[in-house]
Design an enzyme around this catalytic site. Structure first.
Site, PDB file in Angstrom:
ATOM      1  N   LYS B  76       3.291  40.844  46.816  1.00 24.24           N
ATOM      2  CA  LYS B  76       2.373  41.858  47.338  1.00 24.24           C
ATOM      3  C   LYS B  76       2.128  42.916  46.252  1.00 24.24           C
ATOM      4  CE  LYS B  76       1.738  44.909  51.386  1.00 24.24           C
ATOM      5  NZ  LYS B  76       2.314  45.374  52.657  1.00 24.24           N
ATOM      6  N   SER B 151      -0.478  44.966  56.941  1.00 20.07           N
ATOM      7  CA  SER B 151      -1.119  45.166  55.662  1.00 20.07           C
ATOM      8  C   SER B 151      -0.879  44.025  54.661  1.00 20.07           C
ATOM      9  CB  SER B 151      -0.623  46.464  55.035  1.00 20.07           C
ATOM     10  OG  SER B 151       0.764  46.400  54.760  1.00 20.07           O
ATOM     11  N   SER B 175       3.739  45.162  59.302  1.00 24.33           N
ATOM     12  CA  SER B 175       2.909  44.607  58.228  1.00 24.33           C
ATOM     13  C   SER B 175       3.382  43.292  57.620  1.00 24.33           C
ATOM     14  CB  SER B 175       2.741  45.631  57.112  1.00 24.33           C
ATOM     15  OG  SER B 175       1.830  46.627  57.492  1.00 24.33           O
TER      16      SER B 175
END
Lengths: 95, 484
Positions: B76, B151, B175
């Site tokens: 990420k 997210s 998330s």
């Protein structure tokens, strides 16, 4: 609860965010809805409840007073928008 | 090649059936092939990935391979990676080349894992759909007109479309779990303090926690073994003996006590999802687990408390983005105030600014007690609800998300509708507990996630419970037709 345009501008200033009048108009109902959702908290009796700031109640860890960081000024300033001679440049603050 | 789990790839690499370079090239090719349709990556690391793979192959030949040596992973874009752009999905950091390495990515480097690239995400991890990214929305591989969740939406889409065997995510209010659920993959948010937050760009520091996302519970255990562990560089890292998260995977389910909160089965839950979850619970029962009704009386105010606490912490954390030391700076600032205000206004997206302002308000002196302190008291009650529940059950199960993946644009104009996507995951962050999501079925051809919540530091049991389910079902083996 509804915030006034003045309230929103004040909060924006405190947060150092520039908001246009148009944005304030858009933010007013949005923040209003969020605040209404938050007001839902009032339905809970929290008398005699201690606030919890951290999920795991751990004591702040201490470490030996030793130097662990080396000076990396040049590395860090390489990524600055405007830095030279070890200084960060910003608009004139004091005349 | 891309259908294999990490567990299988490990055996293939060790048996020299395949090299890490071949594997890495294969995944890089897929990433490029599908980048325009999915937008799952912000940065693709072609050169460094191949160099890491060459090195990994040498390690494997020398007999020095660890569990992840030569395994390609997607990270990420919230983890600082030295010398590689780290944007956090924001224009503010579009030009930011991290000068240091996060502990999580450092551990992967040490283990000899290959970093394929940095995945797309909601700006500063603030969002539940990946639509707030400066780099554009990510598409859900199961239906390109829907969101992949957020997210960690780039990370979930990448695994679901088999562009990487596993990825990393971070979870502040859901998330990792919500995008895992919406894209039909597995993800686990570990106990707060289990994985180092050093070099992980902060959103809400008392809630943020990183974890793995992958095809199977076993793969999550393998990746978590490398990710987790005490880190003196993170003052909230918990010092405890190293856990082998794979050790308990094969324990039978007999005698497992599963708590099911009524609070998770309200009218907001899609009834078809409720049916999928009930079917999963029946399967556990058939294996000797027992189901117990439990009460989480404060779950319905968790979202309210979260949207005070998370923005409050975000307003403080994001004050560092001032246009002076790194990141975006506005052109021709008139004075210092103008420099701060315009750099932040132009460099940050609307959802981030909304949350900063919300947090600034919650912390302001006239409402601090009624707002911020009240939320922290509710947080205490929420944690107590879970502690009470774990007196009588081993794990808690329910849906991860009230709906399957929603259409791109459907909720982006309505913050509250978006916030409610995380209504079953948020309380877990407020309590600091570990929670996972695994695929449990489909509704209208879209994946449904089963959430498994455990007691503090009981990740190994969550993964055991998930792994046993995956021995009996094949939901986790389903892949979207266009990405086979």
């Amino acid at each position: 609860m509804i915030l006034s345009d003045q309230d929103i501008k004040k909060i924006a200033h405190l947060a150092r965010i520039d908001v246009s009048d148009e944005q304030v108009t858009a933010l007013r109902p949005e923040l209003g809805k969020i605040l209404t959702m938050i007001e839902h908290m009032d339905s809970v009796d929290t008398q005699n409840v201690a606030p919890l700031s951290h999920p795991i109640e751990a004591n702040q860890r201490l470490r030996l007073d030793e130097v662990t960081e080396i000076n990396q000024r040049d590395t860090f300033q390489k990524i600055a928008p405007n830095a030279d001679h070890g200084l960060y440049f910003v608009p004139l603050v004091i005349e | 090649m891309h259908n294999h789990t990490i567990a299988t790839l490990r055996k293939m690499l060790d048996a020299k059936e395949i090299s890490s370079v071949e594997l890495t090239q294969h995944y890089l090719k897929r990433i490029h092939q599908y980048q325009s349709s999915l937008n799952a990556f912000i940065t693709i690391c072609d050169e460094t990935a191949i160099a890491q793979a060459v090195e990994a192959d040498q390690r494997i030949h020398q007999g020095n391979a660890q569990a992840l040596t030569g395994i390609p992973l997607a990270q990420k874009d919230i983890f600082c990676t030295k010398g590689i752009k780290t944007s956090c999905g924001s224009k503010m950091l579009d030009n930011f080349i991290a000068p240091y390495e996060s502990t999580v990515t450092e551990k992967f480097l040490q283990a000899g894992a290959v970093m394929l690239g940095k995945t797309n995400m909601d700006e500063f991890a603030m969002g539940s759909s990946n639509e707030t990214s400066f780099y554009g929305a990510v598409k859900n591989p199961w239906d390109l007109s829907t969101v992949p969740g957020g997210s960690s939406g780039g990370s979930s889409a990448a695994v679901a479309a088999q562009l990487a065997p596993a990825s990393t995510g971070t979870d502040t209010g859901g998330s990792i779990r919500q995008p895992a659920a919406l894209t039909g993959i597995c993800g686990i948010k570990p106990t707060y303090g289990a994985v180092s937050r050093y070099g992980m760009i902060a959103f809400a520091s008392s809630l943020d926690q990183a974890g793995p996302m992958g095809k199977t519970a076993e793969d999550l255990a393998i990746v978590l073994n490398t990710m987790a562990g005490f880190d003196p560089k993170d003052s909230t890292s918990i010092e405890r003996p190293k856990t082998d998260y794979t050790a308990q995977l094969n324990q039978p389910l007999k005698g497992l006590r599963i708590g099911v909160p009524k609070a998770f089965f309200t009218e907001q839950l899609d009834s078809n999802i409720a049916a999928v979850i009930q079917t999963a619970l029946r399967l556990y029962e058939s294996q000797g687990a027992t189901i117990h009704d439990i009460s989480l009386p404060h779950n319905d105010v968790a979202t309210a408390a979260y949207y005070v606490i998370a923005p409050a912490e975000c307003s403080s954390n994001l004050s560092r983005f001032d246009g002076v030391r790194y990141g975006y700076r506005c052109a021709n600032p008139k004075n210092l105030l103008d420099l701060y205000q315009r750099s932040r206004s132009e460099g940050l997206g609307m959802e981030v600014k909304r949350r900063i302002m919300m947090g600034t308000y919650a912390l302001s002196s006239n409402v601090y007690e009624a707002c911020y302190l009240k939320a922290q008291k509710i947080r205490c009650l929420i944690r107590q609800d879970f502690l009470d529940a774990f007196e009588t059950v081993d794990v808690i199960m329910g849906p991860t998300s009230p709906t399957t993946a929603f259409k791109i644009g459907e909720r982006s104009k309505d913050p509250i509708a978006m916030y409610l996507s995380d209504m079953y995951t948020i309380a877990v962050n407020l309590a600091g507990l570990p929670g996972a999501s695994i695929p449990a079925g489909f509704v209208n051809n879209m994946p449904v996630g089963l959430q498994i919540i455990g007691n503090y530091f009981d990740e190994a049991r969550i993964l055991n419970v998930a792994h046993q389910y995956q021995q009996l079902t094949d939901w986790h083996l389903q892949t979207p037709a266009a990405f086979k």
